[in-house]
Enzyme design. Structure first.
Site, PDB file in Angstrom:
ATOM      1  N   ASP A  24      39.319  41.408  42.247  1.00 37.13           N
ATOM      2  CA  ASP A  24      39.355  41.032  43.654  1.00 37.13           C
ATOM      3  C   ASP A  24      40.639  41.625  44.255  1.00 37.13           C
ATOM      4  OD1 ASP A  24      38.377  39.490  45.861  1.00 37.13           O
ATOM      5  OD2 ASP A  24      39.727  37.866  45.358  1.00 37.13           O
TER       6      ASP A  24
ATOM      7  N   THR B 157      45.925  39.355  39.381  1.00 37.22           N
ATOM      8  CA  THR B 157      45.893  38.795  38.031  1.00 37.22           C
ATOM      9  C   THR B 157      45.873  39.907  36.987  1.00 37.22           C
ATOM     10  OG1 THR B 157      44.542  37.027  38.961  1.00 37.22           O
ATOM     11  CG2 THR B 157      44.707  37.108  36.574  1.00 37.22           C
ATOM     12  N   LEU B 158      45.012  40.881  37.228  1.00 35.63           N
ATOM     13  CA  LEU B 158      44.843  41.946  36.242  1.00 35.63           C
ATOM     14  C   LEU B 158      46.048  42.884  36.180  1.00 35.63           C
ATOM     15  CD1 LEU B 158      42.896  42.784  34.111  1.00 35.63           C
ATOM     16  CD2 LEU B 158      41.759  44.264  35.753  1.00 35.63           C
TER      17      LEU B 158
ATOM     18  N   LYS C 229      35.556  44.514  43.908  1.00 38.79           N
ATOM     19  CA  LYS C 229      35.570  44.359  45.366  1.00 38.79           C
ATOM     20  C   LYS C 229      36.764  45.140  45.888  1.00 38.79           C
ATOM     21  CE  LYS C 229      34.311  39.453  45.682  1.00 38.79           C
ATOM     22  NZ  LYS C 229      34.870  38.157  46.106  1.00 38.79           N
TER      23      LYS C 229
ATOM     24  N   PHE D 169      31.614  36.200  48.324  1.00 41.73           N
ATOM     25  CA  PHE D 169      31.863  35.350  47.166  1.00 41.73           C
ATOM     26  C   PHE D 169      30.591  35.258  46.331  1.00 41.73           C
ATOM     27  CE2 PHE D 169      32.420  31.490  44.727  1.00 41.73           C
ATOM     28  CZ  PHE D 169      33.706  31.672  44.246  1.00 41.73           C
TER      29      PHE D 169
ATOM     30  N   ASP E  84      32.073  31.838  38.514  1.00 41.43           N
ATOM     31  CA  ASP E  84      31.883  30.428  38.855  1.00 41.43           C
ATOM     32  C   ASP E  84      32.210  30.101  40.301  1.00 41.43           C
ATOM     33  OD1 ASP E  84      34.777  30.853  38.261  1.00 41.43           O
ATOM     34  OD2 ASP E  84      34.905  28.720  38.706  1.00 41.43           O
TER      35      ASP E  84
ATOM     36  N   ARG F 209      28.145  29.487  36.261  1.00 42.13           N
ATOM     37  CA  ARG F 209      28.435  30.638  35.391  1.00 42.13           C
ATOM     38  C   ARG F 209      27.177  31.086  34.646  1.00 42.13           C
ATOM     39  NH1 ARG F 209      34.064  31.265  34.976  1.00 42.13           N
ATOM     40  NH2 ARG F 209      35.279  29.364  34.999  1.00 42.13           N
TER      41      ARG F 209
HETATM   42  P1  IMP Z   1      42.554  38.465  41.668  1.00 44.42           P
HETATM   43  O1  IMP Z   1      43.878  38.200  41.019  1.00 44.42           O
HETATM   44  O2  IMP Z   1      42.593  38.181  43.160  1.00 44.42           O
HETATM   45  O3  IMP Z   1      41.994  39.850  41.407  1.00 44.42           O
HETATM   46  O4  IMP Z   1      41.578  37.352  41.090  1.00 44.42           O
HETATM   47  C1  IMP Z   1      40.508  37.642  40.278  1.00 44.42           C
HETATM   48  C2  IMP Z   1      39.836  36.353  39.852  1.00 44.42           C
HETATM   49  O5  IMP Z   1      39.405  35.596  41.008  1.00 44.42           O
HETATM   50  C3  IMP Z   1      38.569  36.642  39.070  1.00 44.42           C
HETATM   51  O6  IMP Z   1      38.817  36.778  37.689  1.00 44.42           O
HETATM   52  C4  IMP Z   1      37.714  35.441  39.406  1.00 44.42           C
HETATM   53  O7  IMP Z   1      37.995  34.351  38.529  1.00 44.42           O
HETATM   54  C5  IMP Z   1      38.121  35.045  40.804  1.00 44.42           C
HETATM   55  N1  IMP Z   1      37.187  35.603  41.812  1.00 44.42           N
HETATM   56  C6  IMP Z   1      37.422  36.589  42.696  1.00 44.42           C
HETATM   57  N2  IMP Z   1      36.346  36.826  43.465  1.00 44.42           N
HETATM   58  C7  IMP Z   1      35.381  35.970  43.052  1.00 44.42           C
HETATM   59  C8  IMP Z   1      34.005  35.752  43.452  1.00 44.42           C
HETATM   60  O8  IMP Z   1      33.429  36.392  44.351  1.00 44.42           O
HETATM   61  N3  IMP Z   1      33.340  34.782  42.766  1.00 44.42           N
HETATM   62  C9  IMP Z   1      33.902  34.049  41.769  1.00 44.42           C
HETATM   63  N4  IMP Z   1      35.174  34.233  41.355  1.00 44.42           N
HETATM   64  C10 IMP Z   1      35.911  35.179  41.996  1.00 44.42           C
HETATM   65 MG    MG Z   2      37.243  32.040  38.375  1.00 43.45          MG
END
Ligand code: IMP
Ligand code: MG
Length: 174
Positions: free
Chosen positions: A101, A105-106, A129, A152, A159, A165
């Site tokens: 997203d 986190t990654l 995304k 979303f 989830d 899930r």
């Molecule tokens: P980031 O650090 O913003 O890239 O967060 C990624 C994490 O957000 C993913 O591993 C998901 O757990 C959660 N996430 C982001 N988008 C979605 C979505 O559309 N549906 C469900 N979980 C999401």
């Molecule tokens: Mg999640």
């Protein structure tokens, strides 16, 4: 009860994961041990399906992280809830993600694992995304299942407050 629309069907997901598995098998031909890191919990379903299509010796390891931040924005700082069982020093490693997203986190996870000196470190995600990516994100995704719009989504591991899930497809709650 809100309506669920199917964005990606189960057979499309499986077919795409089979293609990625074949691509990984080709890219790692001759590799004696490929470590797949399943990031809990969302990547469980993907890791199971994908790993069955990889024909070099695979080792699975699991990691559970929680990102600090509020409900809608992850801060990018990651707390390790469960670390890997084994060292990845000198190993070929692929991180398996459900969705990328913002990439916060990654980016953090990637740098942390990189500092453990794997021989190689790649990223595989079922969904991407890109519209949501923050400019500071340093990651490049090596294997992508599907690029999706900024909606979303749930299912196939993803989830909504820990639920849904187990849906066999990727859905959007309308
Ligand atoms: P980031 O650090 O913003 O890239 O967060 C990624 C994490 O957000 C993913 O591993 C998901 O757990 C959660 N996430 C982001 N988008 C979605 C979505 O559309 N549906 C469900 N979980 C999401
Ligand atoms: Mg999640």
């Amino acid at each position: 009860m809100s309506k669920m629309n199917v964005m990606i069907k189960e057979d499309e997901i499986k077919a795409r994961l089979a293609e990625i598995g074949a691509e990984i098998s080709k890219d790692y031909k001759g590799c004696e041990e490929l470590v797949l890191i399943c990031v809990l919990k969302g990547s469980v379903y993907i890791t199971c399906e994908l790993s069955r299509h990889i024909d070099v010796p695979v080792v699975l390891d699991f990691m559970s992280v929680s990102s600090y931040g509020n409900e809608t924005e992850s801060s990018g700082r990651v707390r390790i809830l469960k670390d890997l069982d084994d060292s990845i020093d000198g190993k070929d490693v692929i991180i398996i993600e459900d969705i990328i997203d913002s990439g916060r986190t990654l980016s953090y996870l990637y740098e942390m694992l990189k500092s453990r000196n794997p021989k190689s470190l790649k990223i595989c995600t079922l969904l991407d995304k890109p519209d949501r990516r923050i400019p500071e994100s340093t990651i490049t995704v090596d294997y992508t299942g599907f690029v999706i719009p900024d909606k979303f989504v749930v299912g196939y591991g993803l989830d909504d407050c820990q639920k849904l899930r187990n849906l066999p497809y990727i859905g959007v709650i309308e």
